[in-house]
Design a protein around this motif. Structure first.
Motif, PDB file in Angstrom:
ATOM      1  N   ASP A   5       0.306  -3.257   5.715  1.00 16.04           N
ATOM      2  CA  ASP A   5       0.822  -3.566   4.614  1.00 16.04           C
ATOM      3  C   ASP A   5      -0.111  -4.350   3.419  1.00 16.04           C
ATOM      4  O   ASP A   5      -0.598  -4.092   2.560  1.00 16.04           O
ATOM      5  CB  ASP A   5       2.149  -4.053   4.210  1.00 16.04           C
ATOM      6  N   THR A   8      -3.292  -2.499   2.914  1.00 16.28           N
ATOM      7  CA  THR A   8      -3.179  -1.472   1.933  1.00 16.28           C
ATOM      8  C   THR A   8      -3.317  -2.154   0.928  1.00 16.28           C
ATOM      9  O   THR A   8      -3.934  -1.432  -0.427  1.00 16.28           O
ATOM     10  CB  THR A   8      -1.868  -0.562   2.140  1.00 16.28           C
ATOM     11  N   LEU A   9      -2.483  -3.273   0.408  1.00 12.43           N
ATOM     12  CA  LEU A   9      -2.464  -3.878  -0.887  1.00 12.43           C
ATOM     13  C   LEU A   9      -3.879  -4.499  -0.935  1.00 12.43           C
ATOM     14  O   LEU A   9      -4.293  -4.250  -2.228  1.00 12.43           O
ATOM     15  CB  LEU A   9      -1.473  -5.089  -0.822  1.00 12.43           C
ATOM     16  N   VAL A  11      -6.785  -3.162  -0.324  1.00 10.91           N
ATOM     17  CA  VAL A  11      -7.656  -2.175  -0.602  1.00 10.91           C
ATOM     18  C   VAL A  11      -7.417  -1.433  -2.049  1.00 10.91           C
ATOM     19  O   VAL A  11      -8.272  -1.266  -2.470  1.00 10.91           O
ATOM     20  CB  VAL A  11      -7.730  -0.917   0.527  1.00 10.91           C
ATOM     21  N   GLY A  12      -6.111  -1.386  -2.304  1.00 20.18           N
ATOM     22  CA  GLY A  12      -5.668  -1.125  -3.605  1.00 20.18           C
ATOM     23  C   GLY A  12      -6.141  -1.856  -4.775  1.00 20.18           C
ATOM     24  O   GLY A  12      -6.599  -1.616  -5.723  1.00 20.18           O
ATOM     25  N   ILE A  13      -5.919  -2.943  -4.554  1.00 23.69           N
ATOM     26  CA  ILE A  13      -6.529  -4.256  -5.527  1.00 23.69           C
ATOM     27  C   ILE A  13      -7.817  -3.964  -5.844  1.00 23.69           C
ATOM     28  O   ILE A  13      -8.491  -3.889  -6.882  1.00 23.69           O
ATOM     29  CB  ILE A  13      -5.845  -5.616  -5.370  1.00 23.69           C
ATOM     30  N   GLY A  15      -9.929  -1.537  -5.143  1.00 23.88           N
ATOM     31  CA  GLY A  15     -10.141  -0.206  -5.756  1.00 23.88           C
ATOM     32  C   GLY A  15      -9.931  -0.209  -7.215  1.00 23.88           C
ATOM     33  O   GLY A  15     -10.810   0.210  -8.080  1.00 23.88           O
ATOM     34  N   ALA A  16      -8.856  -0.712  -7.640  1.00 22.42           N
ATOM     35  CA  ALA A  16      -8.380  -1.036  -9.199  1.00 22.42           C
ATOM     36  C   ALA A  16      -9.653  -1.884  -9.892  1.00 22.42           C
ATOM     37  O   ALA A  16      -9.793  -1.515 -10.916  1.00 22.42           O
ATOM     38  CB  ALA A  16      -7.117  -1.281  -9.129  1.00 22.42           C
ATOM     39  N   PHE A  38      -3.799   0.142 -15.006  1.00 21.98           N
ATOM     40  CA  PHE A  38      -3.510  -0.220 -14.017  1.00 21.98           C
ATOM     41  C   PHE A  38      -2.246  -1.406 -13.781  1.00 21.98           C
ATOM     42  O   PHE A  38      -1.203  -1.135 -13.011  1.00 21.98           O
ATOM     43  CB  PHE A  38      -4.655  -0.875 -13.036  1.00 21.98           C
ATOM     44  N   TRP A  42       1.408  -0.509 -11.944  1.00 20.91           N
ATOM     45  CA  TRP A  42       1.723  -1.574 -11.152  1.00 20.91           C
ATOM     46  C   TRP A  42       3.095  -1.930 -11.282  1.00 20.91           C
ATOM     47  O   TRP A  42       3.848  -1.971 -10.375  1.00 20.91           O
ATOM     48  CB  TRP A  42       0.929  -2.752 -10.887  1.00 20.91           C
TER      49      TRP A  42
END
Length: 56
Positions: A5, A8-9, A11-13, A15-16, A38, A42
């Protein structure tokens, strides 16, 4: 929060942030618009997740 988790968080941040900076390099106003989009997405997804937890 599991390690997956957290990853994933992160990598998401990242990427954004990369997409927002890329848009800002094209045009500064585009960076603000993409960053705001974004943030709205979110916020919506977080609120929906909280509502689903309370409903269960």
């Amino acid at each position: 929060m599991t390690r997956t988790d957290q990853l994933t968080l992160a990598v998401g941040i990242t990427g954004a942030a990369a997409v927002t900076v890329g848009a800002a390099l094209l045009h500064p106003s585009a960076g603000w618009i993409v960053g705001g989009a974004f943030a709205l997405a979110w916020s919506y997804l977080t609120a929906r997740a909280v509502a689903n937890r309370k409903g269960s």
